[in-house]
Design an enzyme around this catalytic site. Structure first.
Site, mmCIF file in Angstrom:
data_model
loop_
_atom_site.group_PDB
_atom_site.id
_atom_site.type_symbol
_atom_site.label_atom_id
_atom_site.label_comp_id
_atom_site.label_asym_id
_atom_site.label_seq_id
_atom_site.Cartn_x
_atom_site.Cartn_y
_atom_site.Cartn_z
ATOM 1 N N HIS A 189 54.309 47.309 39.937
ATOM 2 C CA HIS A 189 53.554 48.031 40.991
ATOM 3 C C HIS A 189 52.252 48.598 40.441
ATOM 4 O O HIS A 189 51.772 49.625 40.919
ATOM 5 C CB HIS A 189 54.375 49.182 41.586
ATOM 6 N N SER A 319 25.137 41.418 32.444
ATOM 7 C CA SER A 319 24.373 42.173 33.435
ATOM 8 C C SER A 319 22.878 42.039 33.210
ATOM 9 O O SER A 319 22.403 42.014 32.067
ATOM 10 C CB SER A 319 24.775 43.645 33.353
ATOM 11 N N LYS A 325 26.472 44.865 28.449
ATOM 12 C CA LYS A 325 27.686 44.655 29.257
ATOM 13 C C LYS A 325 28.101 43.186 29.203
ATOM 14 O O LYS A 325 27.275 42.290 29.291
ATOM 15 C CB LYS A 325 27.415 45.066 30.710
ATOM 16 N N GLU A 332 36.526 35.012 36.630
ATOM 17 C CA GLU A 332 35.879 35.037 37.944
ATOM 18 C C GLU A 332 35.699 33.618 38.485
ATOM 19 O O GLU A 332 35.978 33.345 39.660
ATOM 20 C CB GLU A 332 34.534 35.790 37.851
#
Ligand SMILES: O=C(O)C[C@H](O)C(=O)O
Length: 465
Positions: A189, A319, A325, A332
């Site tokens: 969960h 980025s 970053k 993705e």
């Protein structure tokens, strides 16, 4: 643009002079300017090249086509398979739902190219081959298109999808063995749960892919059945005796795959359940890959504010504005592929549900979606494997920190002091920001020695496999 005049049963059509296609292809080109994307997949054209050659050989064996015509058809089909004639197949999937215009595109190109190879000029003199009478002999679009579709789908699954998924599965399996003893915290969960090892977690992913590969392989028998020989409605009108079996044997020989004639041609023309079934297995793989890629990107999240239990390769600057970053881009890309495949499954299910009487007329869209999924899954697995999975490493410091802090290690005390006292220890530690051991001893339920003996994360992970 220079034109020549071609004729079909409806009259004359202007066709670009330097192209091999004929009147029916040109009509389709003009009547279905639906785009911008949606070209008939190259694999379908290749499937047609295999089946037209096989039909010519079977027709000759059965005495209805001369050896010269057989060889002329075979020669152009071989040329199509090299890719040299790719520019001769300009049609889109948004055309007749039987794929008749693509069938005729192939028939016209074979006939006209054969004319040129024989030293003639297109449209002049006695034709070497007639598109409908010779190249399309013993065939209809209604049995050729589904045959081309099955050849293309089978080859894509066996040659692209399965090898790609197997490669990723093998990497995950190897990583699972390598990190079988790395105890980390489990989550259910999305909340802290009892521990397991990183190897166990990765092994679960590898097993998912093994089942996915098995599901795909289970669909191959149906996909290997070919409609050819059914002609217009499945009865085999205008075919010589024994043609369906023979033509499938030639297709098997030319492709190197175990194709057979469909035992029921009515099913093979009117439904495309084999495509629906096989794409269902591709969807299963997409569902598995989506879960795996999501888990991996969340486990790798951070580097300072996320879970950060694993490290994945840093492949590109992430980025344009945030310096330094790096993002989980392979996850993705893979999950976007999964979204596309799951979407394709809806189009395929809708198309498959549309068989009207003797013919399903959603063939091109089903074929295109299937082939896109098969290719995408295979390619995306290779990309994910090479640029992400192979580089997965445990972040040992972070894993230990999270295991040491976990409140759910208290579960090991259930069998010693009971669920309620164990819950009280966990709740109190959570409220006070203390450790389990401190509260267990403070509440008087466990001695420090017993706590150390009983609460051992490495003893809580079951058998290591
Ligand atoms: O093109 C064919 O061979 C048949 C066509 O699809 C039809 O059934 O009308």
């Amino acid at each position: 643009m220079e034109y020549r005049i071609e004729k079909d049963t409806m009259g004359e059509v202007k066709v670009p002079a330097d192209k091999y296609w004929g009147a029916q292809t040109e009509r389709s080109r003009n009547n279905f300017k639906i785009g911008p994307s949606g070209s008939m997949p190259k694999e379908i054209v290749e499937g047609f090249a295999y089946l037209k050659k096989a039909a010519a050989y079977a027709n000759h064996d059965l005495g209805v086509l001369s050896a010269e015509k057989r060889d002329a058809i075979g020669q152009v089909c071989d040329e199509i398979l090299t890719g040299a004639l790719d520019a001769e197949f300009p049609l889109v999937i948004w055309q007749t739902g039987s794929g008749t215009q693509s069938n005729m595109n192939v028939n016209e190109v074979i006939a006209n190219r054969a004319q040129v190879l024989a030293g003639g000029k297109i449209g002049e003199g006695e034709p070497v081959l007639k598109a409908n009478d010779d190249v399309n002999k013993s065939q209809s679009s209604n049995d050729t298109y589904p045959t081309g579709m099955h050849i293309a789908a089978y080859k894509a699954v066996v040659e692209v999808t399965i090898p790609g998924v197997e490669k990723l599965r093998d990497t995950l399996k190897a990583k699972s063995v390598e990190y079988m003893n790395v105890v980390k915290i489990g989550r259910t969960h999305l909340m802290d749960a009892t521990p397991l090892t990183l190897g166990q977690e990765l092994g679960g992913y590898a097993a998912q892919l093994t089942y996915g590969i098995k599901a795909v392989k289970n669909t191959l028998a149906h996909l290997s059945e070919l409609a050819l020989g059914g002609t217009a409605v499945g009865t085999g009108l205008n075919t010589p005796e024994g043609y369906d079996v023979k033509v499938a044997e030639y297709i098997a020989k030319f492709t190197g795959h175990p194709f057979i004639t469909a035992p029921n041609k009515f099913e093979a023309l009117a439904s495309h359940d084999a495509i629906v079934e096989a794409h269902g297995a591709l969807k299963q793989l997409a569902v598995s890959l989506n879960k795996i890629a999501n888990d991996i990107r969340m486990l790798a999240s951070g580097p300072r504010s996320g879970i950060g239990e694993i490290l994945i390769p840093e492949n590109e600057p992430g980025s344009s504005i945030m310096p330094g970053k790096v993002n989980p881009t392979q996850c993705e890309a893979l999950t976007m592929v999964c979204a596309q495949v799951i979407g394709n499954d809806v189009a395929i299910a809708f198309g498959g549900a549309q068989g009207h009487y003797e013919l399903n007329v959603f063939k091109p869209v089903m074929a295109a979606n299937f082939l896109q999924s098969a290719r995408l899954i295979g390619d995306a697995c290779i990309s994910f494997d090479e640029h992400c999975a192979q580089g997965i490493e445990p972040n040992y410091t972070r894993i230990k920190e999270l295991v040491d802090n976990s409140l759910m290690l208290v579960t090991a005390l259930n069998t010693k002091i009971g669920y309620y006292k164990a819950a009280e220890i966990a709740q109190t530690a959570h409220k006070n920001g203390t450790t389990l051991k401190e509260e267990a001893v403070h509440l008087g339920y466990v001695t420090p020695e017993d706590f150390d003996a009983w609460v051992k994360p490495e003893d809580m992970v079951g058998s290591l496999k």
